[in-house]
Design a protein around this motif. Structure first.
Motif, short mmCIF file in Angstrom:
data_model
loop_
_atom_site.label_atom_id
_atom_site.label_comp_id
_atom_site.label_asym_id
_atom_site.label_seq_id
_atom_site.Cartn_x
_atom_site.Cartn_y
_atom_site.Cartn_z
N VAL A 48 0.85 -1.19 0.00
CA VAL A 48 0.00 0.00 0.00
C VAL A 48 0.88 1.25 0.00
N GLU A 49 0.55 2.21 -0.85
CA GLU A 49 1.37 3.41 -0.99
C GLU A 49 0.87 4.58 -0.14
N THR A 50 -0.44 4.61 0.15
CA THR A 50 -0.98 5.70 0.96
C THR A 50 -1.66 5.09 2.18
N LEU A 51 -1.15 5.45 3.36
CA LEU A 51 -1.62 4.85 4.59
C LEU A 51 -2.16 5.93 5.52
N TYR A 52 -3.31 5.63 6.11
CA TYR A 52 -3.88 6.49 7.16
C TYR A 52 -3.82 5.70 8.46
N CYS A 53 -3.50 6.40 9.55
CA CYS A 53 -3.51 5.78 10.87
C CYS A 53 -4.49 6.51 11.77
N GLU A 54 -5.33 5.74 12.45
CA GLU A 54 -6.20 6.29 13.48
C GLU A 54 -6.04 5.42 14.72
N PHE A 55 -5.16 5.85 15.61
CA PHE A 55 -4.87 5.10 16.83
C PHE A 55 -5.50 5.80 18.03
N GLU A 56 -5.78 4.99 19.06
CA GLU A 56 -6.32 5.58 20.30
C GLU A 56 -5.30 6.52 20.93
N ASP A 57 -4.04 6.12 20.93
CA ASP A 57 -2.99 6.92 21.55
C ASP A 57 -2.14 7.58 20.47
N PRO A 58 -2.26 8.90 20.30
CA PRO A 58 -1.49 9.56 19.23
C PRO A 58 0.02 9.51 19.43
N ARG A 59 0.45 9.18 20.64
CA ARG A 59 1.90 9.05 20.85
C ARG A 59 2.47 7.90 20.03
N ALA A 60 1.61 6.91 19.68
CA ALA A 60 2.06 5.77 18.88
C ALA A 60 2.28 6.15 17.42
N TYR A 61 1.86 7.35 17.02
CA TYR A 61 2.05 7.77 15.63
C TYR A 61 3.54 7.90 15.28
N ARG A 62 4.35 8.25 16.25
CA ARG A 62 5.79 8.39 15.97
C ARG A 62 6.37 7.06 15.47
N GLU A 63 5.99 5.98 16.16
CA GLU A 63 6.49 4.67 15.74
C GLU A 63 5.92 4.29 14.38
N ALA A 64 4.66 4.64 14.15
CA ALA A 64 4.04 4.34 12.86
C ALA A 64 4.77 5.08 11.74
N VAL A 65 5.07 6.35 11.96
CA VAL A 65 5.79 7.12 10.95
C VAL A 65 7.18 6.53 10.72
N HIS A 66 7.81 6.13 11.82
CA HIS A 66 9.14 5.52 11.69
C HIS A 66 9.08 4.25 10.85
N LEU A 67 8.08 3.41 11.07
CA LEU A 67 7.93 2.17 10.29
C LEU A 67 7.80 2.47 8.80
N VAL A 68 6.96 3.47 8.49
CA VAL A 68 6.73 3.79 7.08
C VAL A 68 7.98 4.39 6.45
N ARG A 69 8.68 5.26 7.18
CA ARG A 69 9.89 5.87 6.64
C ARG A 69 10.98 4.81 6.45
N GLN A 70 11.00 3.87 7.38
CA GLN A 70 11.96 2.77 7.27
C GLN A 70 11.67 1.95 6.03
N GLN A 71 10.38 1.70 5.75
CA GLN A 71 9.99 0.96 4.56
C GLN A 71 10.39 1.73 3.31
N ALA A 72 10.20 3.05 3.34
CA ALA A 72 10.56 3.87 2.19
C ALA A 72 12.06 3.82 1.94
N GLN A 73 12.85 3.86 3.01
CA GLN A 73 14.29 3.80 2.86
C GLN A 73 14.73 2.45 2.31
N THR A 74 14.07 1.39 2.77
CA THR A 74 14.39 0.04 2.27
C THR A 74 14.11 -0.05 0.78
#
Length: 894
Positions: free
Chosen positions: A615-641
């Motif tokens: 998937v190229e465009t991802l939306y995240c809706e998490f209960e805890d917005p602090r978890a968005y940092r890890e989500a962004v890191h995962l996606v950026r890591q995938q992009a770098q790979t």
């Protein structure tokens, strides 16, 4: 009912009492019991389509009646308007404006634009359906040309005061209106999609099915929670703001609104009278406190409602009465969960059943003729009840007898509660309050009297609305040898205003010397004052109304010029260049021809599965917005790979697309909750999914996509969000069926939009926290122990469907339809119309389910399978329980 109150001398503004009217009789009941204004719907475009409502042909006569009585009339145009309805809505609005209606109560952003296009001065009231909970919301509707804001019912007194303070500081003040009495929706108005999801009816179209009033079972981690006889988990007690009236007045709200356009005229008369009299007392006490202490906040007793007033309100209609959210969050009090229907007054408890008599330990008075019902704890079943035939009181108990065969006493038990549901004597009194043709509620006028010997008597009269008349005697004043015209005699003669809409409030005597005038002349002057005031009142309001403009002037171009790279349309021509230059966003290209799949996930495991599925465009809706940092890191890591995988990259080939991540703030933002938005932005995502007006403001310098909660249902609304806020895309309203969606796409550039084609419909979105109320003994997040973090919870409805419950960072709950819905069969048609962005959403699916579903939708967009094949395939898997959702079902209905 005579109103002797003088004009208020308090520095505090006196709010209006705004009463509901579902028909002529209800309107008369409101007027004769002291309403300052009423709101009513016509036969289209109103949020209470089950009410009798009025017709456009009624308007001139109806408004003349209201204005004659010094009452304002507001028409509800508080539903979403679909594209093909715009021409009809335009004519409808022209009729309303020309009839001299005092304001329209509006939900749809596009209709606000249309009204202001048709008339520069006709008042617009922003409906509670616009979900306004903050100063940013007030600023948003002010920019639309609204003159008043109806706040969401979920706003506490503390939050109302904060909003008042903020809009004053920002110089964006608008008058605020609040609901003060009546049924409470458990979901935020304008954000409830339950009727649409379960029954194909939309609350945003005036067809609420009241699913919140039904029983539900609570399932935690797969096990049914034993809640005893508490089954009505989503049915709040009715709102009663009587006890907080002083606080509401001191908050500076302009209007106190009573809910009930589906209620009987007796209800309207009853509740209006109680609040009229209570508000009169509050203003008198505030005035007295101001005079005594020099401080408008002193001198008001906190509890001033009489037992008779409480009784009347409970008899009017009651599922239990509570101050709602005015005092803040108390999840233990808001929903008692014992029943979801009208009960009335608690009469007592059954102590004995013998010889066809029922003995009740009394908590309220009872008399022959009253209607009662026996509550054995199963309100969903048929309950025994009827008219009381005889009453024999013995101390605190009463022996009740009933008509022969009226009820089956074998189904009545010792310990049953007894509710008094009907009081014919009270109903008779209420009906008398608005019976007959002569005015029974009279509004005060002030008189000033001037004159001296040899000159005419001059009387100047003013009413509360600001109308003023001056009447002179036809003969001159003469010197009085006996019985001169003193203040008492003037009050006696000029105050004889029976059978008129007026009562004498204050009279100021400026006569010089001892003078007299025949009584017959004083009577003539009094009649002339009444006639002239009535004529002034009944003159229709003359709002400006442009005859040479149309909604079509506001339509965006469906074919942008080449130099327009794609994010904006051609709506308000005079402002378009300004908004384009002011936009902080870079336009996105409209040239992409291949359809794109957008996936919304609600946890990190789903995110990883979606990344693995390409998937190229991802939306995240998490209960805890602090978890968005890890989500962004995962996606950026995938992009770098991906980048490293394709290195060295041939210069003649296009770069492979990198996944982008957009994160969603909660749907509601209240005063003091910007810290949540700051947490969301701290993730440094590629962009943000905008849900409300605060977020439009907060993320104004970021890349933004408008979500479904903005209720974009027509091109006028779409154009406003695109042109004023530069959103990269808008999510089409979930209220649109396939035909209406087609109309939207053909009246706007289709690349403006994305459409959700697979989801678990977010049905109830609510301030009420079910986790706290039923899985803890706490009242709010400070003492609940956070059961939302410990359990996976579902609500099982009457037909056995299990719906997913989730909380967000603000402790607001969303109930998601347990059955996923798909519009897959319409995807090829939508692609043909030019739509390129298709969204699918997950709620609690496993990573395997996520990947399988994404795979099917990728095949669908690539044309490898048809929508019906996808439908059949997913149905055969039986893992997601897919049914035809609103796109399909609505189209089949139409």
């Amino acid at each position: 009912m005579k109103s002797d109150r003088p004009f208020s001398s308090s520095s505090l503004q006196r709010p209006e009492i705004l009463a509901p009217a579902g028909n002529w009789e209800c309107a008369k009941a409101a007027v004769e019991n002291g309403a300052d204004a009423i709101y009513f719907g016509l036969d289209r475009f109103n949020a209470r389509m089950r009410a009798q409502n009025f017709t456009e042909a009624d308007l001139p006569q109806f408004m003349a009646f209201l204005h004659h009585r010094g009452v304002k009339g507001y028409v509800t145009v508080n539903t979403l308007i679909f594209p093909k309805e715009l021409a009809q809505a335009q004519q409808y609005l022209r009729t309303i404006i020309a009839a001299g209606v005092d304001a329209a109560i509006v939900q749809d952003v596009g209709i606000c634009r249309l009204i202001r296009h048709l008339s520069p001065d006709f008042p617009i009231h922003a409906s509670t359906q616009m979900t306004i909970t903050s100063a940013a919301g007030v600023e948003f509707v002010k920019s639309l040309g609204c003159q008043l804001v109806v706040l969401a019912r979920e706003c506490s007194l503390k939050e109302i005061n904060k909003i008042q303070q903020q809009i004053a500081q920002q110089n964006t003040s608008l008058p605020l209106e609040v609901f003060v009495h009546g049924a409470l929706c458990v979901a935020y108005s304008g954000q409830c999609l339950t009727s649409e999801a379960l029954g194909g009816r939309s609350a945003n179209r005036g067809e609420c099915a009241q699913a919140c009033r039904m029983p539900y079972e609570l399932i935690a981690d797969g096990e049914v929670v034993d809640l005893g006889n508490r089954k009505y988990l989503l049915s709040p007690q009715d709102l009663a703001g009587l006890e907080v009236l002083p606080d509401l007045v001191k908050s500076g709200v302009t209007s106190l609104k009573i809910e009930g356009r589906l209620k009987a005229p007796e209800y309207v008369a009853n509740v209006t009278r109680v609040y009229r009299q209570a508000l009169d007392r509050v203003m008198e006490e505030l005035d007295a406190g101001t005079r005594r202490e020099g401080d408008a906040g002193n001198g008001v007793k906190k509890s001033f409602a009489s037992s008779q007033e409480n009784y009347n309100l409970e008899m009017a209609f009651s599922r239990g009465l509570y101050t709602g959210w005015f005092g803040g969050i108390n999840n233990q009090e808001l929903v008692h969960a014992h029943f979801g229907k009208k009960r009335g007054v608690l009469l007592g408890e059954v102590t004995r059943i013998r010889n066809e008599q029922v003995t009740v330990r009394l908590e309220a008075p009872v008399k022959p003729g009253d209607g009662i019902v026996f509550d054995c704890g199963h309100p969903e079943a048929k309950e025994e009840g009827g008219r009381v035939y005889g009453v024999v009181e013995k101390g605190k108990e009463a022996l009740l007898t009933f008509g022969r065969s009226d009820l089956n006493l074998r189904r009545v038990h010792v310990g049953d509660k007894v509710w008094k549901t009907s009081d014919p004597e009270l109903d008779k009194q209420l009906r008398q309050s608005f019976a007959g043709d002569n005015p029974q509620f009279q509004r005060p006028i002030s008189l000033e009297v001037y004159g001296e010997v040899g000159q005419p008597l001059i009387a100047i009269a003013r009413d509360e609305l600001g109308n003023i008349v001056q009447v002179e005697s036809a003969i001159a004043l003469v010197e009085a040898h006996t019985k001169p015209l003193d203040t008492n005699r003037l009050q006696e003669q000029l105050g004889r205003l029976g059978n008129t809409p007026f009562a004498l409030g204050t009279l100021t005597n400026h006569l010089s010397g001892a003078v007299m005038l025949p009584v017959s002349e004083l009577n003539r002057m009094r009649r002339e004052i009444v006639t002239q005031l009535e004529e002034l009142r009944t003159q229709p309001k003359r709002w400006q109304l442009h005859s040479d403009v149309s909604f079509q002037n506001l339509l965006p171009s469906s074919s942008p010029k080449k130099e327009d790279t794609g994010t904006r349309g051609h709506g308000d021509a005079g402002n378009l260049s300004q908004t384009l230059s002011a936009s902080p966003h870079l336009p996105i290209s409209a040239s992409s021809s291949s359809p794109s799949l957008i996936v919304l996930v609600r946890n990190l495991k789903q995110l990883q599965a979606a990344l693995q599925a390409g998937v190229e465009t991802l939306y995240c809706e998490f209960e805890d917005p602090r978890a968005y940092r890890e989500a962004v890191h995962l996606v950026r890591q995938q992009a770098q790979t991906q980048k490293e995988k394709f290195l060295p990259h041939p210069p003649h080939l296009p770069h492979p697309p990198h996944p982008t991540i957009w994160v969603a703030p909660p749907r509601i933002t209240k005063p003091g909750e910007n810290w949540i938005l700051q947490q969301v932005r701290a993730s440094k995502a590629d962009g943000y999914l905008i849900r409300n007006y605060d977020q439009l403001q907060f993320f104004a310098a970021d890349r933004c996509i408008g979500d479904f909660s903005l209720n974009v249902a027509n091109p006028l609304t779409a154009g406003y969000f695109q042109q004023r806020f530069g959103l990269e895309r808008l999510t089409a309203s979930y209220d649109l069926n396939i035909t209406q969606l087609e109309d939207l796409l053909t009246n706007c550039p289709p690349h403006w939009f994305e459409v959700t084609i697979h989801q678990h419909m977010p049905m109830f979105h609510m301030e009420h926290c079910v986790f706290c109320a039923f899985l803890s003994e706490g009242t709010d997040y400070t003492n609940c122990g956070r059961p939302c973090e410990k359990y996976e919870v579902k609500l099982r409805d009457r037909v056995g469907s299990e719906h997913v419950l989730q909380a967000d960072v603000g402790c607001r709950n969303t109930v998601f339809n347990g059955t996923a819905q798909t519009g897959a069969e319409y995807v090829q048609h939508l692609i043909h119309l030019g739509l390129r962005h298709f969204r699918i959403e997950f709620i609690n699916e496993t990573p395997d389910q996520v990947q399988k579903t994404i795979h099917h939708y990728h095949q669908l967009l690539q044309g490898k399978i048809t929508g019906s094949q996808l439908w059949r395939e997913l149905k055969l898997q039986n893992q997601l329980g897919v049914t035809r959702g609103p796109l399909g079902m609505s189209a089949l209905r139409s």
